[in-house]
Design a protein around this motif. Structure first.
Motif: not given
Length: 223
Positions: A130-158
Motif C-alpha cells: 500500500s505504501g509502495e504504489t509508485q515503485r510498483l507502478l514504475e516496475r509495471a510501466i518498465m515491463t511494457l514493450p517500448l512502443r507502449y511504454r513511450s506513449v504511456l510515459m509521455m501521455h499519462d506520466v508527463e
C-alpha cells in the motif's frame, strides 16, 4: 551576471524560455542551467520511456542537454522549446538503445511485435504494498514493450497531449490512442500480478469494518 544570481529562485519563473535562450546565445552560459532545471523532470521521463536503466538515462540526459546547447542557435521557435529539446532527448535515447538492443528499437513502430508480460509471483512485500504504489507502478510501466511504454510515459506520466505525444514519436494521433489504451490495460494486468490481487483477495473487508457493519445492521433490526 554571476551564476548565483542566475540561479536565484525568485528569477526562475520570471524569465520565459525565449528570454533565457537569448541570454545564453549572447554569452551568458550559466543561464542555461535555468532551462535544465526547468525541464529536468520532463527530459528524464521522456528518456526513461525509452531506456530502462537509471544511470544510462542520466547519461543520455547530459548528452541531450549538451547537443541542445551546441545547437541552440538553430532553435527557431516554430515549436515550444520543451518540444524541441524533447525531440533531441528522445532521439538521443533511441540512438543509445539502437546500439544496445536492435530488437527493442524496432519494436517502437513494429505492429507485429507482441508484448511479453510475464507472470510474477506475489511476494509478501508486494502483497503489503500500500505504501509502495509508485515503485510498483514504475516496475509495471518498465515491463511494457517500448512502443507502449513511450506513449504511456509521455501521455499519462508527463501529461503531454495526444497531439504532442504523436508529434514527439512521429506517429498518428490514432496510433497513439490505440497504443495508450493497450498500454493502460497491460499496466493494470502487471499491477495485479505484482500485488497478487485476485478476485478473492482484492477489496477484502477487514475485520473491524465487518464487525461494525454487522453490529449496525443488528442494531437497526432490533429498533
Amino acid at each position: 551576471m554571476t551564476a548565483s544570481q542566475v540561479l536565484d529562485k525568485t528569477r526562475l519563473s520570471e524569465w520565459s524560455d525565449q528570454e533565457i535562450i537569448e541570454r545564453v546565445l549572447a554569452g551568458d552560459s550559466p543561464a542555461y542551467e535555468l532551462l535544465m532545471r526547468r525541464y529536468n523532470q520532463r527530459l528524464y521521463r521522456l528518456i526513461r520511456s525509452v531506456l530502462r536503466d537509471d544511470a544510462e538515462a542520466e547519461d543520455v540526459m547530459q548528452e541531450a542537454y549538451l547537443r541542445a546547447f551546441r545547437n541552440l542557435s538553430q532553435y527557431e521557435g516554430r515549436s515550444t522549446f520543451s518540444t524541441w529539446i524533447g525531440h533531441i532527448a528522445v532521439n538521443e535515447a533511441l540512438a543509445r538503445l539502437s546500439k544496445a538492443s536492435r530488437l527493442e528499437y524496432k519494436d517502437l513502430n513494429d505492429p507485429a511485435a507482441t508484448p511479453d508480460i510475464a507472470d510474477v509471483a506475489p511476494t509478501p512485500e508486494a502483497q503489503s504494498a500500500s505504501g509502495e504504489t509508485q515503485r510498483l507502478l514504475e516496475r509495471a510501466i518498465m515491463t511494457l514493450p517500448l512502443r507502449y511504454r513511450s506513449v504511456l510515459m509521455m501521455h499519462d506520466v508527463e501529461d503531454m497531449t495526444t497531439a504532442d505525444t504523436a508529434a514527439m514519436l512521429e506517429l498518428t494521433e490514432a496510433t497513439v490512442r490505440v497504443r495508450l489504451h493497450r498500454a493502460r490495460a497491460l499496466v493494470r494486468r502487471k499491477l495485479f500480478a505484482l500485488v497478487g490481487a485476485t478476485s478473492t483477495s482484492a477489496f477484502q473487508i477487514q475485520a473491524p469494518r465487518c464487525d461494525r457493519v454487522v453490529a449496525n445492521v443488528l442494531r437497526r433490526i432490533a429498533e
